[in-house]
Design an enzyme around this catalytic site. Structure first.
Site, PDB file in Angstrom:
ATOM      1  N   LYS A 136     -10.579  -1.739   6.629  1.00 49.76           N
ATOM      2  CA  LYS A 136     -10.581  -0.407   6.043  1.00 49.76           C
ATOM      3  C   LYS A 136     -11.929   0.280   6.232  1.00 49.76           C
ATOM      4  O   LYS A 136     -12.002   1.441   6.619  1.00 49.76           O
ATOM      5  CB  LYS A 136     -10.247  -0.492   4.546  1.00 49.76           C
ATOM      6  N   GLU A 171      -0.790  -2.412   3.754  1.00 49.46           N
ATOM      7  CA  GLU A 171      -0.507  -3.656   4.481  1.00 49.46           C
ATOM      8  C   GLU A 171      -0.099  -4.664   3.427  1.00 49.46           C
ATOM      9  O   GLU A 171      -0.912  -5.104   2.625  1.00 49.46           O
ATOM     10  CB  GLU A 171      -1.754  -4.103   5.254  1.00 49.46           C
ATOM     11  N   CYS A 198      -0.842 -13.252   4.471  1.00 49.79           N
ATOM     12  CA  CYS A 198       0.292 -12.322   4.483  1.00 49.79           C
ATOM     13  C   CYS A 198       1.215 -12.563   5.675  1.00 49.79           C
ATOM     14  O   CYS A 198       2.434 -12.469   5.547  1.00 49.79           O
ATOM     15  CB  CYS A 198      -0.203 -10.881   4.472  1.00 49.79           C
ATOM     16  N   GLU A 236      -3.305  -0.961  11.238  1.00 51.57           N
ATOM     17  CA  GLU A 236      -4.738  -1.219  11.265  1.00 51.57           C
ATOM     18  C   GLU A 236      -5.101  -1.799  12.628  1.00 51.57           C
ATOM     19  O   GLU A 236      -4.233  -2.185  13.398  1.00 51.57           O
ATOM     20  CB  GLU A 236      -5.120  -2.163  10.120  1.00 51.57           C
TER      21      GLU A 236
END
Length: 483
Positions: free
Chosen positions: A163, A250, A284, A464
């Protein structure tokens, strides 16, 4: 830093712009619950407002810095991340429960994200122009403003850089809320990075729901970047909706690994196992369900169990540990409940591996690796995101059935296909509903910064990495001069 009781936990306050909260919360080492890993400030809405106001003031100057200068600043920040890994990685282990190489990898990946993003900045900002007899058109990219970022505890460095890098590269400023379960090492790193950047460009506020909602709803925050669970993301969307903010989410995944009948067994297990048990399964895009042809099912499961039986579970600073504890009690309780539910079903649950310190096992959130065999595709353990060291293996009867089952999920983050035939693998990969599909790989090694990363369905919004990630942090300004 070694695993000793003489360790002094750092006390971390907010970074830049906070009103000065003096309330702290102790965070226990998840592998040694009787040991405090860090003391973290507990922020308020006033702290958030102070940080956002500071970031907004900094934005007025940072947005006008040339792309080349911003790229150079990111490269300096990348050097800071790289140089901090040796000192801060052991603290991160004490905070989030990973093993040392995983924490070091977090710093390495974060460094790479900053460097790669910096390499793209100047070309990214070259305007698109059209010039003909009728008019001149220029389509230019401009920053949005203050970015609010919320990151989780499992890989906090790289997830922050995913980010921070595109936000700062494109001329925005940042206010970050780390997870309370992994805040100290990250904040200490960001403080060092802030020292090589203009004042107010990076800001950090610690806290829970109040801080998160204050950040995502603040009227001066024009962009929100969030990595975390799907349930929390719904609250982020609701909070951001009040001022129509742009969001990148995300989220979680239930990543399928489809093993075809021509897959090389040893190669598959070599490359798949790191994608199952790394970070104790708390990734994730980890492999969370495996589909294997019925004809080779027993052979595959036996070989999988044989390898996993050699795993050793212990504190992350123990060099013998294959993986460490789960991060927190809520996740520990959830994984234990999933194991109990699987044992109560028709499935066979196989507990494997060994405990490195059996006498202190109950002093941490430790769980041995588990394999669940003879499990139905629609069983709870298969249809949810386990986020723990437990993997269900499902037998299938046809490639069409495996594909249907792989897509039978509201998640769609990562996925993988395992085959000796590249064309066959590519054909199947194109039919899987996911943001990323890997062929003969599914772990950290599968990631490439040139590939956009994100999910479909309830696994997220936006992308991203690379120029796709940078595009999430700018507006396109169209200018037309009629001749």
């Amino acid at each position: 830093m070694t695993l000793t009781d003489s360790f002094s936990p750092p006390a971390v306050n907010h970074l830049n712009g906070a009103a000065g909260s003096t309330t702290y919360r102790d965070h226990q080492d998840p592998g040694r619950l009787d040991s405090v890993a860090s003391r973290i400030a507990v922020g308020t809405a006033a702290d958030v407002d102070a940080a956002v106001q500071r970031a907004h003031r900094a934005f007025q100057q940072w947005r006008d810095v040339s792309p080349a200068e911003r790229a150079a600043a990111l490269m300096k920040a990348a050097e800071v991340v790289q140089a901090s890994a040796e000192e801060l990685a052991p603290l991160l282990v004490r905070e989030h429960g990973g093993v040392l190489w995983e924490a070091q990898t977090d710093f390495m990946l974060g460094t790479g994200v900053l460097q790669h993003t910096a390499s793209l900045v100047e070309e990214f900002f070259a305007p698109t122009t059209y010039d003909d007899e009728q008019s001149y058109i220029s389509i230019e990219r401009v920053p949005r403003g203050v970015v609010g970022a919320v990151v989780p505890w499992n890989m906090p460095v790289v997830l922050t850089m995913m980010k921070l890098a595109p936000a700062l590269a494109t001329g925005n400023t940042l206010v970050l809320k780390p997870s309370p379960f992994a805040a100290a090492a990250l904040t200490m790193l960001l403080e060092r990075m802030a020292a090589v950047l203009p004042e107010g460009v990076i800001n950090v506020v610690h806290g829970d729901t109040e801080v998160g909602e204050s950040l995502t709803s603040h009227p001066l925050v024009r962009k929100v970047g969030f990595t975390g669970g799907t349930a929390t993301a719904k609250h982020v969307m609701t909070s951001a909706a009040g001022t129509i903010k742009n969001i990148t989410l995300e989220l979680g995944g239930n990543d399928p690994a489809v093993v075809l009948d021509d897959a090389d067994l040893n190669l598959t297990l070599d490359r798949m196992l790191p994608g199952i048990y790394t970070r104790t399964g708390q990734i994730c895009f980890a492999v969370k369900r495996v589909y294997v042809p019925r004809s080779s099912y027993d052979t595959f499961v036996d070989a999988l169990c044989d390898r996993v039986s050699g795993y050793k579970v212990g504190h992350g600073l123990d060099p013998e540990a294959s993986f460490g504890p789960l991060n927190n009690k809520a996740q520990f309780d959830r994984v234990q409940e999933l194991i109990r539910a699987a044992r109560d079903s028709s499935s066979k649950v196989i507990e494997l591996g060994t405990k490195l310190e059996p006498d202190s096992w109950d002093n941490g959130y430790y769980v041995l690796p588990h394999v669940v065999r003879d499990v139905e595709h629609d069983a709870l353990i298969t249809s949810c995101e386990q986020f723990g060291p437990i993997i269900p293996v499902v037998a299938y009867d046809s490639e069409e059935q495996a594909l249907a089952w792989a897509n039978d999920s509201e998640y769609g983050l990562g996925s993988s296909v395992w085959t000796s035939d590249p064309e066959r693998g590519l054909a199947l990969a194109r039919k899987i509903e996911a943001g990323s599909t890997f062929i003969n790989t599914h772990s950290f090694e599968s990631l490439d910064l040139r590939m956009p990363f994100g999910g479909v369905k309830q696994s997220g919004i936006g992308r991203e990495f690379g120029t796709a990630g940078m595009a999430e942090y700018v507006e396109e300004h169209s200018i037309r001069h009629l001749k």
